[in-house]
Scaffold this motif. Sequence first.
Motif, short mmCIF file in Angstrom:
data_model
loop_
_atom_site.label_atom_id
_atom_site.label_comp_id
_atom_site.label_asym_id
_atom_site.label_seq_id
_atom_site.Cartn_x
_atom_site.Cartn_y
_atom_site.Cartn_z
N LEU A 68 1.12 -1.08 -0.30
CA LEU A 68 -0.21 0.14 -0.33
C LEU A 68 1.24 1.05 -0.19
CD1 LEU A 68 -2.68 -0.74 2.46
CD2 LEU A 68 -2.83 -0.91 0.20
N VAL A 69 1.64 1.21 0.91
CA VAL A 69 2.38 2.13 0.80
C VAL A 69 3.15 2.68 -0.52
CG1 VAL A 69 4.89 3.54 1.93
CG2 VAL A 69 3.20 2.59 3.34
N ALA A 70 3.75 1.02 -1.50
CA ALA A 70 4.33 1.98 -3.03
C ALA A 70 3.66 2.64 -3.52
CB ALA A 70 4.33 0.25 -3.06
N HIS A 126 -9.07 6.18 4.28
CA HIS A 126 -9.01 6.43 3.44
C HIS A 126 -7.77 6.30 3.02
CE1 HIS A 126 -6.00 9.46 4.99
NE2 HIS A 126 -7.08 9.22 5.70
N MET A 127 -7.30 6.47 1.25
CA MET A 127 -6.74 5.80 0.16
C MET A 127 -5.65 6.71 0.27
SD MET A 127 -8.68 2.56 -1.93
CE MET A 127 -10.11 3.98 -2.62
N ASP A 128 -5.90 8.11 0.55
CA ASP A 128 -4.87 8.89 -0.26
C ASP A 128 -3.81 8.89 0.99
OD1 ASP A 128 -7.40 9.35 0.92
OD2 ASP A 128 -6.44 12.00 0.73
N VAL A 129 -2.51 10.38 0.27
CA VAL A 129 -1.92 10.30 1.63
C VAL A 129 -1.36 12.00 1.38
CG1 VAL A 129 -1.04 8.22 1.99
CG2 VAL A 129 0.02 9.34 -0.15
N VAL A 130 -1.20 12.08 1.95
CA VAL A 130 -0.64 13.65 1.89
C VAL A 130 1.06 13.97 1.48
CG1 VAL A 130 -1.94 14.89 4.26
CG2 VAL A 130 0.90 13.47 4.02
N PRO A 131 1.07 14.84 0.62
CA PRO A 131 2.49 14.47 -0.21
C PRO A 131 3.97 14.60 0.66
CG PRO A 131 1.54 16.16 -1.12
CD PRO A 131 0.33 16.36 0.48
N ALA A 132 5.28 13.91 0.15
CA ALA A 132 6.26 13.49 0.65
C ALA A 132 7.11 14.35 0.28
CB ALA A 132 5.95 11.91 1.52
N GLY A 152 2.48 7.67 5.15
CA GLY A 152 0.98 7.33 4.80
C GLY A 152 0.45 6.04 6.06
N THR A 153 2.00 5.13 6.49
CA THR A 153 2.04 4.37 7.23
C THR A 153 0.78 4.12 8.54
OG1 THR A 153 3.98 5.18 8.66
CG2 THR A 153 4.01 3.57 6.87
N THR A 154 0.98 5.39 8.89
CA THR A 154 0.00 6.00 10.17
C THR A 154 -0.82 6.51 9.44
OG1 THR A 154 1.59 6.37 12.57
CG2 THR A 154 -0.63 8.00 12.21
N HIS A 203 1.36 13.70 8.73
CA HIS A 203 2.14 14.48 7.95
C HIS A 203 2.99 14.77 8.29
CE1 HIS A 203 -2.59 15.49 7.49
NE2 HIS A 203 -1.93 14.55 7.16
N LYS A 204 4.10 14.37 8.40
CA LYS A 204 6.12 14.71 9.23
C LYS A 204 6.77 14.12 8.29
CE LYS A 204 4.27 15.95 13.79
NZ LYS A 204 4.84 15.75 15.51
N PRO A 205 7.94 14.80 7.98
CA PRO A 205 9.19 13.33 7.60
C PRO A 205 8.46 12.15 8.33
CG PRO A 205 9.68 15.32 7.24
CD PRO A 205 8.23 15.47 8.29
N ASP A 206 9.47 10.42 8.16
CA ASP A 206 9.99 10.12 8.40
C ASP A 206 8.53 9.38 9.46
OD1 ASP A 206 12.01 9.22 7.90
OD2 ASP A 206 13.27 10.09 9.72
N GLU A 207 7.44 9.35 9.04
CA GLU A 207 5.92 8.94 9.45
C GLU A 207 6.42 7.30 9.86
OE1 GLU A 207 1.53 8.53 8.43
OE2 GLU A 207 2.76 10.08 6.96
N TYR A 208 5.97 7.15 10.84
CA TYR A 208 6.47 5.70 11.45
C TYR A 208 4.66 4.75 12.45
CZ TYR A 208 7.22 6.91 15.85
OH TYR A 208 7.07 7.21 17.33
#
Length: 375
Positions: free
Chosen positions: A10-12, A69-75, A98-100, A347-352
């Motif tokens: 999913l993350v890919a 939801h399937m969408d994520v914010v930009p990275a 989008g992991t979290t 919504h942050k870098p290195d979301e986990y």
Amino acid sequence: MDTVEILARLVAFQSVVGTPNAAIVDWIRTYLEGLDIHVTVLPGPEGDRSNLFATIGPRDVAGYVLSGHMDVVPAAQPNWSSEPFTLRRETGRLYGRGTTDMKGFLAAALAAAPELARANLSRPIHLAFSYDEEAGCRGVPHLLARLKELCAHPLGAIIGEPSRMQAVRAHKGKAAARVTIGGRAGHSSRPDIALNAIHAMSKVLNTAVDEAQKLTRGPFDLVFEPPYSTLQVGIISGGLALNIVPDNCRLELEARGIANAKPEELLAPVRRSAEILTQQGFSVEWTPLSVYPALSLAKEALLATLLEEITGRPSLAAVSYGTEAGLYQAAGIDAIICGPGDIDRAHKPDEYILEDELDECRRTILALAMRCARA
């Protein structure tokens, strides 16, 4: 496939809000149909984005919706430690956009799907996966509009936004809008024969600031932080050069309302202050960007009690962020928030997300299935 493998898939998919999402929708549809689960893909009016709805169990019996939801914010932030659309596994943490928020919940639900399909459910469990939630819940209203043809009226909806797997009963509603003012350009040495759009917008901005200050005086709802409705301007832009009278200015603002407040009505005084400018020769355009209602579920509601029992934790009165839950409630379906992860990581870098959080979410979904199997 286990939960981590599914999350990696999913993350890919770079399913960034506002972009086509056929790839992730097709993968989920193929996966579920491989389990003999009934799936309906619901294209949105945009033409390049779709919602997905799947039912495990009888469609003509009232059941529960697992909504995400399937969408994520930009990275695009430069300080990611690794490729944001490649899952990185490190000491119990799973890093990636989008992991979290909120592919972790989707992965847990999909990983549980084989066992749900074998459970011979008396009450169904539905998977409702939407698009463009990050743009103000734009996709799910189209799904809800077709719900009657997809299933019996649900008993409740569980929105899997990150809440550390603690059920949440309320959040504020939100409305956002863009104001665009058109004036008349000219040389800065002759502002008397031009119309300065930025100067005109200052009147709109002042109204917004005044209204925001008024809201701090109540009404109050102490379950929220802050305990009152809010209004704020987030973007303002205009002008080309210092020696040119600007003929265009744009402002974007939002209001977040406590349970009994309609956020679009909180913006009304600002809209009126903008429209008055037409009397001075300016053009004014008011563009709604998004709107979703507040969520307010009673502590004694059956859905709240159910989530407390299957999670083993008391429900939380409210959170500050917004979700699709209010839209489900507005459609006559009890709704509650409960999902893995922590909103502070979103919504942050290195979301986990933690592997343990995914495991807990999957176990909770299976506990819900046990209730549905003996209903």
